[in-house]
Design an enzyme around this catalytic site. Structure first.
Site, mmCIF file in Angstrom:
data_model
loop_
_atom_site.group_PDB
_atom_site.id
_atom_site.type_symbol
_atom_site.label_atom_id
_atom_site.label_comp_id
_atom_site.label_asym_id
_atom_site.label_seq_id
_atom_site.Cartn_x
_atom_site.Cartn_y
_atom_site.Cartn_z
ATOM 1 N N SER A 155 0.805 -1.221 0.000
ATOM 2 C CA SER A 155 0.000 0.000 0.000
ATOM 3 C C SER A 155 0.840 1.273 0.000
ATOM 4 C CB SER A 155 -0.922 0.020 1.226
ATOM 5 O OG SER A 155 -0.146 0.063 2.422
ATOM 6 N N GLY A 156 2.127 1.144 0.328
ATOM 7 C CA GLY A 156 2.985 2.316 0.449
ATOM 8 C C GLY A 156 3.259 2.705 1.890
ATOM 9 N N SER A 172 5.291 1.402 4.149
ATOM 10 C CA SER A 172 6.710 1.429 4.520
ATOM 11 C C SER A 172 7.373 2.715 4.047
ATOM 12 C CB SER A 172 7.450 0.227 3.937
ATOM 13 O OG SER A 172 6.966 -0.967 4.514
ATOM 14 N N ALA A 182 14.573 -4.052 12.169
ATOM 15 C CA ALA A 182 14.049 -5.035 11.225
ATOM 16 C C ALA A 182 13.609 -6.299 11.960
ATOM 17 C CB ALA A 182 15.116 -5.380 10.196
ATOM 18 N N HIS A 199 13.401 -3.563 0.614
ATOM 19 C CA HIS A 199 13.327 -2.560 1.682
ATOM 20 C C HIS A 199 14.683 -1.882 1.891
ATOM 21 C CE1 HIS A 199 9.239 -2.811 3.474
ATOM 22 N NE2 HIS A 199 9.219 -3.872 2.699
ATOM 23 N N GLU A 209 18.781 -5.830 13.450
ATOM 24 C CA GLU A 209 17.935 -7.002 13.222
ATOM 25 C C GLU A 209 17.399 -7.478 14.567
ATOM 26 O OE1 GLU A 209 17.363 -8.327 10.177
ATOM 27 O OE2 GLU A 209 18.814 -7.106 9.066
ATOM 28 N N GLU A 241 9.908 -2.155 11.649
ATOM 29 C CA GLU A 241 9.306 -2.717 10.431
ATOM 30 C C GLU A 241 9.315 -4.229 10.557
ATOM 31 O OE1 GLU A 241 7.744 -2.896 6.631
ATOM 32 O OE2 GLU A 241 8.419 -0.959 7.335
#
Length: 182
Positions: free
Chosen positions: A21-22, A24, A42, A58, A71, A90
Site C-alpha cells: 500500500s505504500g 513502509s 528489522a 526494503h 535485526e 518494520e
C-alpha cells in the site's frame, strides 16, 4: 524534541495499511522527518528467496537515508537503540508472528511485544511502527492463524490508543486517523 530519560516516553506513530500500500515508504518519510540518529529495527526472519527479495527491496528503498539497521525478529525488550534516536520498527506483523510461532509461543506474546515497545519509547525520542491491515478479507482461517490475527488486531488497537498519531495508507494515500501530521 527528545524526551528526558526520567521515565518519559518518546513520541509514537502507528502506520497501518494493506500489502504493497505504500505504508513502509510513508513510515520511512515520517522517521526521516524527525531526524536525529535513525534506527531501522528489522523484524523479518528470512526463510526463503521470496523473503530475501522483500528484505533487499526494503534495503534499496531506504538506501542513502541514514538508517542504521538493527535485526530483531523477536525479544523486542532486548533491542538497544541510542538514547533520543528515531526508531522505525518494520513491522509489527512480522514481530507478532515471530513471537507467536517462536520458542516462547502464544502465551504472553502480546505482553512481551508491548513491553518491548514501551522500552523502545523510553530510549528513543520517536518510534514509528509499521503494521499490516490483515483483517478485512472475511476468510475463515485455521485456529492457529486466527489466533495470530486476533492478537495482531488487539496489538494494533492497543498501540493506536497509546499513539500520538495513527496513519492508515489506503491505495497509496495516507489517511490520518489520530493526531497531527508529523
Amino acid at each position: 524534541m527528545c524526551p528526558s530519560r526520567n521515565g518519559e516516553r518518546g513520541d509514537l506513530t502507528l502506520v497501518s495499511g494493506g500489502a504493497a500500500s505504500g505504508k513502509s515508504e510513508l513510515a520511512e518519510g515520517i522517521a526521516t522527518g524527525f531526524g536525529g540518529v535513525l534506527v531501522y529495527l528489522a523484524t523479518m526472519e528470512v526463510w526463503d528467496e521470496e523473503d530475501r527479495r522483500r528484505v533487499d527491496r526494503h534495503r534499496t528503498l531506504r538506501a542513502g537515508k541514514g538508517f542504521v539497521t538493527v535485526e530483531r525478529p523477536r525479544d523486542l525488550s532486548g533491542a538497544e537503540v541510542p538514547e533520543g534516536s528515531t526508531v522505525l520498527l518494520e513491522c509489527l506483523s512480522n514481530l507478532t508472528a515471530n513471537e507467536c510461532f517462536g520458542p516462547e509461543g502464544f502465551d504472553g506474546a502480546a505482553e512481551r511485544i508491548l513491553t518491548g515497545v514501551d522500552r523502545l519509547r523510553r530510549q528513543a525520542a520517536h518510534v514509528v511502527i509499521v503494521t499490516n491491515e490483515l483483517f478485512s478479507d472475511g476468510l475463515d482461517y485455521p485456529e492457529e492463524t486466527a489466533r495470530y490475527l486476533s492478537m495482531l488486531a488487539g496489538l494494533n488497537c492497543r498501540l493506536a490508543r497509546q499513539a500520538d498519531r495513527v496513519v492508515e495508507v489506503v491505495c497509496g494515500l495516507p489517511v490520518l486517523w489520530k493526531g497531527e501530521k508529523a
